[in-house]
Design a protein around this motif. Structure first.
Motif, PDB file in Angstrom:
ATOM      1  N   ASP A   1       0.784  -1.378   0.010  1.00 45.87           N
ATOM      2  CA  ASP A   1       0.040   0.063  -0.042  1.00 45.87           C
ATOM      3  C   ASP A   1       0.616   1.359   0.039  1.00 45.87           C
ATOM      4  N   VAL A   2       2.177   1.122   0.211  1.00 45.19           N
ATOM      5  CA  VAL A   2       2.979   2.297   0.000  1.00 45.19           C
ATOM      6  C   VAL A   2       3.877   2.246  -0.933  1.00 45.19           C
ATOM      7  N   GLN A   3       3.782   1.289  -1.816  1.00 43.40           N
ATOM      8  CA  GLN A   3       4.749   1.143  -3.099  1.00 43.40           C
ATOM      9  C   GLN A   3       4.256   2.229  -4.172  1.00 43.40           C
ATOM     10  N   GLY A   4       5.142   2.792  -4.882  1.00 46.55           N
ATOM     11  CA  GLY A   4       4.688   3.683  -6.139  1.00 46.55           C
ATOM     12  C   GLY A   4       4.490   4.923  -5.632  1.00 46.55           C
ATOM     13  N   ARG A   5       4.926   5.137  -4.406  1.00 43.01           N
ATOM     14  CA  ARG A   5       4.850   6.658  -4.036  1.00 43.01           C
ATOM     15  C   ARG A   5       6.125   7.594  -3.679  1.00 43.01           C
ATOM     16  N   GLY A   6       7.272   6.647  -4.251  1.00 46.15           N
ATOM     17  CA  GLY A   6       8.425   7.793  -4.080  1.00 46.15           C
ATOM     18  C   GLY A   6       8.880   7.342  -2.728  1.00 46.15           C
ATOM     19  N   LEU A   7       8.602   6.454  -1.689  1.00 47.88           N
ATOM     20  CA  LEU A   7       9.176   6.077  -0.402  1.00 47.88           C
ATOM     21  C   LEU A   7      10.591   5.407  -0.445  1.00 47.88           C
ATOM     22  N   GLY A   8      10.359   4.425  -1.598  1.00 45.12           N
ATOM     23  CA  GLY A   8      11.652   3.601  -2.016  1.00 45.12           C
ATOM     24  C   GLY A   8      12.864   4.540  -2.356  1.00 45.12           C
ATOM     25  N   THR A   9      12.189   5.426  -3.051  1.00 45.12           N
ATOM     26  CA  THR A   9      13.453   6.277  -3.673  1.00 45.12           C
ATOM     27  C   THR A   9      14.271   7.089  -2.605  1.00 45.12           C
ATOM     28  N   VAL A  10      13.247   7.644  -1.563  1.00 39.59           N
ATOM     29  CA  VAL A  10      13.732   8.475  -0.403  1.00 39.59           C
ATOM     30  C   VAL A  10      14.612   7.499   0.434  1.00 39.59           C
ATOM     31  N   VAL A  11      14.127   6.306   0.684  1.00 43.10           N
ATOM     32  CA  VAL A  11      14.642   5.531   1.777  1.00 43.10           C
ATOM     33  C   VAL A  11      16.000   5.173   0.961  1.00 43.10           C
TER      34      VAL A  11
END
Length: 112
Positions: free
Chosen positions: A46-56
């Motif tokens: 539910d948090v994928q595709g929102r840029g969170l992975g890029t930030v981390v």
């Protein structure tokens, strides 16, 4: 995948990812003989595709770039995560029937 996590889990090198006050995933960054290993990078669907992975990932790579050491990882063949890693300067080092092994020299994505 579960067995792989059980076999190599290290609480000492694992960080919990929190977004909007809730558990969003985890990632491990452990020292290796010749740099760093990025492992077990999981985000809740539910948090994928929102840029969170890029930030981390950017946060972790800023830390490893400061050390001047390469980062290695392996990603399952066919995983969409490979595109994320490539955008951040990872390139294929080797492959086997299950995994693609990637490496990123320090500062590799700074020119992009």
């Amino acid at each position: 995948m579960r067995q792989r996590l059980r076999d190599s889990f290290s609480a000492r090198h694992t960080s919990v990812i929190v977004a909007d006050g809730a558990f969003a995933g985890s990632v491990a960054l452990r020292p290796a003989e010749d740099g760093w290993w990025l492992e077990h990078f999981y985000l809740a669907p539910d948090v994928q595709g929102r840029g969170l992975g890029t930030v981390v990932l950017r946060t972790l790579l800023d830390r490893t770039d400061a050390d001047g050491l390469p980062v290695r990882l392996n990603v399952l063949r066919g995983s969409a995560a490979r595109r994320l890693y490539e955008r951040h300067g990872f390139t294929v080092e080797s492959e086997d029937p299950i995994d693609i092994y990637m490496v990123r020299p320090p500062g590799a994505d700074r020119d992009r």
